[in-house]
Design a protein around this motif. Sequence first.
Motif, PDB file in Angstrom:
ATOM      1  N   ARG A 275      74.190 -37.930  93.024  1.00  0.00           N
ATOM      2  CA  ARG A 275      73.831 -36.623  93.587  1.00  0.00           C
ATOM      3  C   ARG A 275      73.458 -35.693  92.430  1.00  0.00           C
ATOM      4  N   LEU A 276      72.762 -34.616  92.748  1.00  0.00           N
ATOM      5  CA  LEU A 276      72.330 -33.682  91.718  1.00  0.00           C
ATOM      6  C   LEU A 276      73.530 -33.026  91.035  1.00  0.00           C
ATOM      7  N   PRO A 277      73.510 -32.952  89.707  1.00  0.00           N
ATOM      8  CA  PRO A 277      74.589 -32.247  89.017  1.00  0.00           C
ATOM      9  C   PRO A 277      74.387 -30.739  89.160  1.00  0.00           C
ATOM     10  N   PRO A 278      75.438 -29.956  89.051  1.00  0.00           N
ATOM     11  CA  PRO A 278      75.256 -28.501  89.112  1.00  0.00           C
ATOM     12  C   PRO A 278      74.479 -28.019  87.882  1.00  0.00           C
ATOM     13  N   PHE A 279      73.619 -27.036  88.090  1.00  0.00           N
ATOM     14  CA  PHE A 279      72.869 -26.445  86.987  1.00  0.00           C
ATOM     15  C   PHE A 279      73.442 -25.056  86.741  1.00  0.00           C
ATOM     16  N   ASP A 280      73.761 -24.758  85.506  1.00  0.00           N
ATOM     17  CA  ASP A 280      74.416 -23.501  85.139  1.00  0.00           C
ATOM     18  C   ASP A 280      73.391 -22.366  85.041  1.00  0.00           C
ATOM     19  N   THR A 281      73.131 -21.711  86.169  1.00  0.00           N
ATOM     20  CA  THR A 281      72.150 -20.622  86.182  1.00  0.00           C
ATOM     21  C   THR A 281      72.634 -19.414  85.377  1.00  0.00           C
ATOM     22  N   THR A 282      73.944 -19.253  85.256  1.00  0.00           N
ATOM     23  CA  THR A 282      74.478 -18.148  84.446  1.00  0.00           C
ATOM     24  C   THR A 282      74.133 -18.370  82.974  1.00  0.00           C
ATOM     25  N   GLU A 283      74.316 -19.584  82.490  1.00  0.00           N
ATOM     26  CA  GLU A 283      73.955 -19.912  81.103  1.00  0.00           C
ATOM     27  C   GLU A 283      72.443 -19.836  80.904  1.00  0.00           C
ATOM     28  N   ALA A 284      71.675 -20.275  81.910  1.00  0.00           N
ATOM     29  CA  ALA A 284      70.211 -20.222  81.821  1.00  0.00           C
ATOM     30  C   ALA A 284      69.730 -18.771  81.756  1.00  0.00           C
ATOM     31  N   PHE A 285      70.391 -17.880  82.474  1.00  0.00           N
ATOM     32  CA  PHE A 285      70.048 -16.459  82.419  1.00  0.00           C
ATOM     33  C   PHE A 285      70.439 -15.864  81.065  1.00  0.00           C
TER      34      PHE A 285
END
Length: 185
Positions: A92-102
């Motif tokens: 399954r897709l792993p979580p992507f850290d949108t907070t770190e990406a921001f």
Amino acid sequence: RKLTTAFPQYTALTSNQPASLADIQALLEPDEAMVSYVSAGASYKHLDLDITIVFALRHDRVEAKVIKAGAEELKGAVGILRRGLDLTGLNRLPPFDTTEAFALYQKIFKPVEPLLQGARHVFVVPDGALTGLPLGVLVTERTEVDDRDPASYRKVPWLARKYAMSTLPSVASLRALRTFARRAQ
């Protein structure tokens, strides 16, 4: 030497030979920009240079900004984001850290974004750890997602939605690309 003789276009494309600012600017269309990064690594620690310099070029202007994030800090941030992109051996897709990406967007891209106003296509010349991350996955606004629902990623304001982005191995490679494209047409 064999590669240079047999395929000079490859050498021109991957060359890290310096190109003049005027030459590169002449290759940029009014709706294009180039963003180039240079990270000060551990070899500069004795100078207390834990920084990255980002250059933003347009056909008619240029700007440089010092970012207070060195090679090691960028390596850590890129590592976090790459874990969310790695599908190896997963069911399954792993979580992507949108907070770190921001946070990374704010640190390395937002400082030069005013110069990019009006650009539709941005050429990116990464350095160090940034070579392992497509900058289009950076997030331009703080966004929460439900990592159990892949559809929730549709609402994420990815940087790739603002600009068409192409990664180049060097600043001078733009000249090689433009030369080959003209020939191909």
